[in-house]
Design a protein around this motif. Structure first.
Motif: not given
Length: 849
Positions: A193-196, A202-204, A206, A230-231, A660, A662
């Protein structure tokens, strides 16, 4: 099913051929007429000269093999064998002429053994070799007989029950359990997922779940690993690696390596060592007496993470609203699961899902056991990891009583347990047991105590009510489980709830279903501790009703953990839209939590394509926070697709303050002796389908599964130790593919990759005119067989034309129209060097010499 296809086309077009085939069918209907008097012989006479009226120069036709109803030429045929009215197996059976116009099957001692006949009880059978024919079956076993149904290609065998080995319903003889072929595979699940979000970086993230395996004979090498990123960092974690195989004589599984102890008596723990445990899957269905279902409510596109013993065992993104997770990889059969729901805006809420599997009742004379020796493994850094030995035995004394007990021993911990399970007929069943434990903790303190457990299960058939699990456990102040006794002193900072000493726990699950009013459920548990004043509680309840095709559901979740409470309620309505959009539903749902936050969501979901391999869901939500008048909205879209190579999913979520993406893929890479095949996620057993190089062949009830460019496909889910039927979906065969066999049966061992061969043929369909050396066409009624496929037959029509399929390159045909040596010839079919494009039906001629 073995299909013998008979065609008799003529002329230069398929419609003409079909018309003539219809004419021939009418003629043969007279020959095979069954509407005769009971005292008449099963044959009628038809003058073959009538077939020659349109061609006076035609050679006389020998139709003797067709003149008797139900007659086939002598030879070997693949037949379904029915025993006493039940389809039990498929075998190649030899048919021979026993009298004029009569065919009889060759019954062997091996076939009778395979059917479960007590051959040693009959002297005439006991002295025969396995492949020797049994003459006059009825004289050896009174009232027994075997008869061939040529129309359905079935061998009907009738054997008196007294002559058969008594087996439970659904029993499969272990000699047919298939170890499968050598294979190396990796079963994977990847999600990210990639969250903004406004005002935040921003957060990523996997997550990869790998279940790797190697099969060699009966041995299974397995590894279960996860990868998270994660980041901040990424981390690989190998949860367990082990080697296992089944022990057929003991109905048990032998495991060497890292695994989990059974949970029926003592709490399940991870270990590294050796374990021998009985396996109920090796029993037939009628002799069989669990990862839990996780339910919750998400307020947005939320990431759900499930941990056990400190390890992440599940992670995925769920849509807003009530969710249900029922596909956990079974790492153990009991213990606490820590469920973390992380919303799209970063908020988290955590709850605990305890579970265990009961009841313990066994059938009379049936034993269930396990024995483990190894080193305890913990997911926490400061825990002790001592060597230990554990064993348990459950034995069914009679229909009402099961006795069980066990022991666990380590250097600083010993425990013994005894219990009894009692069946009380209409009052259900209960089990009572006591465990005595002696513990030496890391601070060298010595403790002795007892734990008392009561469990109850009941199904009320009259009302459809199932009390699937009700249990109470009380432990004295000096009682510690094996896991508690080995806890480290510094671990309490990680998660307080997991390291307090339990005092008592009660849990119950009730399910109610009715035909008119739907289904209802209540799950509840309560737990307290010796060194804490508060009590942890959890309650979830729900109902689902369908009225006039519209479904309604209500769910409630209430949790109290460490003094904090959380309450959520949700209501949903699902309306089918099949009249306007096939396989689709419109949904409306509402939810509210304790803080007053509410959510209204509308959506559309469904599936596409004939097998439903494409799924989709779209929703729009309106949210209000507490009692304020602030309202925001969000949108969500999800698509998933089951392909022959993997299951793919993609999702997008957008709110007023965050966005987001996903995505994910789940599947397997299977390396086998014939190459490498990609597939959907694998189960406990799976099959490699081979179609002789024919691609795009699909299978019944297997969405998205079809053969690849090399003619292979993997059927990902089979039931171990049971008969599984694989069937080709003939309605979806490509135009240039034909197949004689359309179904196969396989019985895999646990973890096995078994082969299923289908004799598919890719090639041209041909209307072939056969000329003899003197220029005349081959006589009507001649039987044509392919030299390389002698079990495939076709019939020549009155114009010397025969229909063939699956023709590639050069094919040799054997042609026969009588019993004399002069009534045989052979023809070679050679395709032209330049084949017409877009056609799979050719008109050719060949000389038959």
């Amino acid at each position: 099913m073995q299909e013998k296809r008979t065609y008799a086309p003529s002329g230069k077009s398929l419609p003409d051929a079909l018309a003539r085939t219809t004419l021939m069918a009418g003629c043969f209907a007279l020959l095979f007429s069954e509407t005769q008097p009971a005292n008449a012989r099963d044959r009628v006479w038809f003058d073959p000269m009538l077939m020659e009226q349109g061609n006076p120069g035609q050679q006389g036709v020998d139709l003797s093999i067709f003149s008797d109803r139900g007659t086939l030429p002598p030879g070997s045929y693949k037949l379904h064998v029915w025993l006493n009215g039940s389809d039990v197996l498929t075998r190649d059976i030899t048919l021979r002429a026993s009298a004029p116009a009569e065919m009889s099957p060759v019954i062997t001692r091996r076939l009778l053994k395979d059917l479960g006949v007590r051959v040693e009880a009959y002297p005439a059978l006991a002295t025969l070799a396995d492949d020797a024919p049994v003459n006059d079956l009825g004289s050896i076993i009174p009232a027994a007989f075997a008869k061939v149904d040529t129309r359905r290609m079935i061998l009907n065998v009738s054997i008196p029950q007294a002559a058969l080995v008594v087996s439970p319903r659904g029993y499969v003889d272990p000699q047919y359990w298939n170890n499968g072929i050598t294979t190396l595979f990796s079963n994977y699940s990847w999600s990210g997922s990639q969250n903004q979000a406004d005002g935040r970086p921003d957060e990523q993230s996997q997550y990869v779940n790998l279940q790797n395996g190697l099969n060699v004979g009966p041995w299974r090498v397995r590894n279960y690993s996860t990868w998270t990123k994660d980041d901040a960092a990424s981390h690989w974690n190998s949860l367990s690696s082990w080697v296992e195989r089944d022990i057929k004589a003991l109905r048990a599984q032998l495991v060497i390596g890292e695994s989990y102890t059974p949970s029926a008596l003592f709490d399940s723990v991870q270990f590294k060592g050796v374990q021998l445990a009985s396996d109920d899957n090796m029993l037939p269905d009628s002799q069989r007496g669990f990862a839990p279902t996780i339910r919750g409510i998400a307020n947005s596109n939320a990431q759900v993470t499930i941990r056990q013993n400190g390890y992440i065992i599940y992670q995925s993104v769920v849509a807003p609203g009530a969710f249900e997770i029922n596909d956990l990889y079974p790492t153990s059969h009991s213990g606490d699961l820590e469920v973390t729901v992380k919303e799209a805006d970063g908020r988290e809420h955590v709850f605990i899902q305890p579970f265990s599997s009961v009841p313990v009742m066994q059938r009379p004379g049936q034993a269930k056991y396990n024995l483990t020796a190894g080193r305890y493994e913990s997911g926490w850094a400061h825990d002790n990891e001592p060597e230990f030995v554990q064993g348990a035995l459950f034995y069914g004394v009679n229909n009402r009583v099961t006795l069980y007990g066990g022991a666990l021993g380590a250097e600083q911990y010993q425990a013994a347990a005894l219990g009894v399970g009692i069946g009380m007929d209409e009052w259900g069943s209960v089990s009572l047991d006591i465990t005595q434990a002696h513990s030496v903790l890391q601070d060298e303190s010595v403790h002795d105590g007892q734990s008392f457990r009561f469990q109850y299960a009941k199904n009320i058939e009259a009302t459809g009510t199932a009390v699937t699990l009700a249990g109470y456990r009380y432990s004295t102040a000096g009682y510690y489980t094996f896991e508690e006794a080995n806890r480290g002193e510094n671990d309490a900072s990680a998660s307080d709830y997991a390291f307090d000493q339990k005092r008592s726990q009660f849990q119950i699950s009730i399910n109610q279903s009715t035909r008119e009013y739907g289904s209802y459920y209540i799950n509840a548990w309560q737990r307290n501790y010796w060194d804490r004043d508060d009590t942890e509680k959890s309650l979830s309840a729900g109902m689902a009703i369908t009225y006039a095709t519209v479904s309604y559901n209500v769910s409630l979740n209430w949790n109290k953990t460490q003094g904090e409470t959380d309450r959520q309620i949700a209501l949903g309505i699902s309306i089918p839209l099949s009249e306007w959009l096939p396989h689709s539903w419109a949904t409306v749902s509402m939810s509210q939590n304790k803080a007053g936050d509410s959510r209204l969501q509308t959506g559309l979901s469904g599936s596409a394509f004939d097998d439903g391999r494409l799924g989709y869901a779209f929703s729009q939500s309106v949210n209000r926070e507490g009692d304020s008048h602030d309202v925001d909205s969000d949108s969500n879209a999800e698509v998933n697709y089951k392909s022959r190579y993997a299951n793919l999913n993609l999702g997008y979520y957008r709110s007023d303050t965050s966005r987001q993406w996903s995505y994910g893929a789940a599947g397997a890479v299977v390396v086998h002796p014939h190459g490498i095949t990609l597939s959907q996620p694998l189960g406990d057993a799976f099959a490699l389908v081979s179609a002789n190089g024919a691609s795009d062949i699909r299978l019944v009830n297997q969405p998205g599964v079809s053969t690849d460019w090399f003619g292979y496909a993997v059927v990902p889910w089979l039931t171990p130790y049971q008969e599984n039927r694989l069937t080709i979906d003939t309605t979806t065969l490509p135009p240039d593919v034909d197949t004689e066999t359309t179904s196969a049966r396989v019985i895999p061992n646990k973890g096995a990759l078994v082969e299923a061969q289908f004799d598919a043929r890719r090639g041209y369909r041909i209307l072939l005119t056969l000329h003899r050396a003197n220029g005349d066409v081959v006589p009507f009624g001649a039987i044509v067989t392919r030299k390389e496929a002698s079990d495939t037959e076709s019939i020549v029509d009155e114009g010397g034309v025969v229909y063939l399929s699956g023709i590639n390159d050069q094919t040799t045909l054997q042609v026969k129209w009588g019993r004399e040596s002069t009534q045989h010839c052979q023809a070679n079919v050679i395709l032209p060097p330049a084949l017409p494009e877009g056609r799979d039906m050719l008109d050719l001629t060949a000389a038959c010499i």
